[in-house]
Motif scaffolding. Structure first.
Motif, PDB file in Angstrom:
ATOM      1  N   LEU A   1       0.796  -1.232   0.000  1.00 42.47           N
ATOM      2  CA  LEU A   1       0.000   0.000   0.000  1.00 42.47           C
ATOM      3  C   LEU A   1       0.825   1.278   0.000  1.00 42.47           C
ATOM      4  N   ILE A   2       2.147   1.179   0.228  1.00 41.52           N
ATOM      5  CA  ILE A   2       2.934   2.376   0.517  1.00 41.52           C
ATOM      6  C   ILE A   2       2.948   3.379  -0.632  1.00 41.52           C
ATOM      7  N   HIS A   3       2.952   2.902  -1.879  1.00 47.97           N
ATOM      8  CA  HIS A   3       3.001   3.846  -2.999  1.00 47.97           C
ATOM      9  C   HIS A   3       1.602   4.295  -3.412  1.00 47.97           C
ATOM     10  N   GLN A   4       0.632   4.091  -2.472  1.00 46.58           N
ATOM     11  CA  GLN A   4      -0.760   4.517  -2.662  1.00 46.58           C
ATOM     12  C   GLN A   4      -1.335   4.027  -3.991  1.00 46.58           C
ATOM     13  N   PRO A   5      -1.280   2.689  -4.213  1.00 42.89           N
ATOM     14  CA  PRO A   5      -1.839   2.152  -5.460  1.00 42.89           C
ATOM     15  C   PRO A   5      -3.348   2.360  -5.482  1.00 42.89           C
TER      16      PRO A   5
END
Length: 270
Positions: free
Chosen positions: A158-162
């Protein structure tokens, strides 16, 4: 004008290894709205994981169309984050550096990482705190329990805000208490971040706890047989899993899957 569904699979056929190979999906169609949380359940080997690979562009469909965010999928999607049954964390990297990994490979972040490292690390630390891993960022994966590793794995997805989060049996390897803990963690992440989620799971309680809508697949070659909306308020709690509504929903799903499996056995008997 109504917005198009975020994910559209239209009359997809998928056959492995050319014309004589296994037919995994037959005329499968489904849609997922933007920010919706959908679970896909069905008998073992029905093509649930095949669907995941088609949506993320890892495999092309034999025929039919797969459209995500209005575009035909013809290569691996950069707007998708993924988490699997095994956390697949890199053992030689700290938890923080494991979660940072997408920033190193996904543009535009990869180009900015060296310059903005501190702000990227801050994002990672905030997300780790959200899933209860504050204070563990410097540890290596082998120093964490399976459940904690899976929390880190969700953070990395989730970190790269997919815009799209694809989850393939993410909690299957964990004990039931850890699994139920992580349902709440995932629900919380989804309510904060609001990605569109497709969860493949064998666990019908998990599907009912997490999803807005549950799609049930037939036996292989798979297609969507029925769907059920989950009429429960959020945030959902473990107490809700003991209500008659929840238990009836799980029984209903189980009945459909049992019938699908019996249909498959009948077909093999002939």
């Amino acid at each position: 004008m109504k917005e198009r569904p975020f994910v559209e699979i239209d009359r997809v056929w998928m056959r492995y290894n050319g014309t004589g190979g296994t037919l995994a999906l037959r005329n499968a169609s489904l849609t997922v709205e933007r920010e919706e949380f959908v679970a896909v359940v069905g008998p073992s080997g029905c093509g649930k994981s095949t669907l995941m690979r088609l949506v993320t562009g890892l495999w092309p469909a034999s025929s039919g169309s797969v459209i995500v965010a209005g575009k035909e999928v013809d290569r691996p999607l950069s707007i998708a984050g993924m988490a699997f049954q095994n956390p697949t964390l890199l053992p030689w990297r700290s938890i923080l550096n494991n979660v940072m990994l997408p920033f190193e490979v996904v543009e535009p972040h990869a180009g900015r990482l060296r310059r903005d490292r501190a702000s990227y690390e801050k994002q990672c630390l905030e997300l780790l705190e959200l899933v209860g891993l504050k204070g563990f960022e410097a540890k290596n994966p082998w120093q964490l329990s399976g459940g904690m590793q899976q929390r880190a794995s969700l953070c990395r997805a989730l970190i790269h805000q997919p815009q799209l989060l694809m989850l393939d049996e993410p909690f299957a390897a964990l004990d039931v208490f850890t699994r139920e803990d992580l349902w709440s963690v995932l629900q919380n992440l989804w309510m904060v971040r609001k990605p569109t989620v497709i969860l493949v799971t064998h666990d019908l309680r998990e599907a009912a706890f997490l999803a807005d809508r549950i799609l049930v697949m037939t036996s292989r070659p798979g297609r969507i047989m029925i769907e059920r909306k989950v009429e429960l308020p959020r945030p959902r709690t473990t107490e809700m899993t003991y209500t008659p509504y929840f238990q009836d929903l799980v029984q209903d799903l189980r009945g459909h899957i049992d019938r699908a499996r019996q249909g498959e056995e009948m077909a093999h008997a002939h």
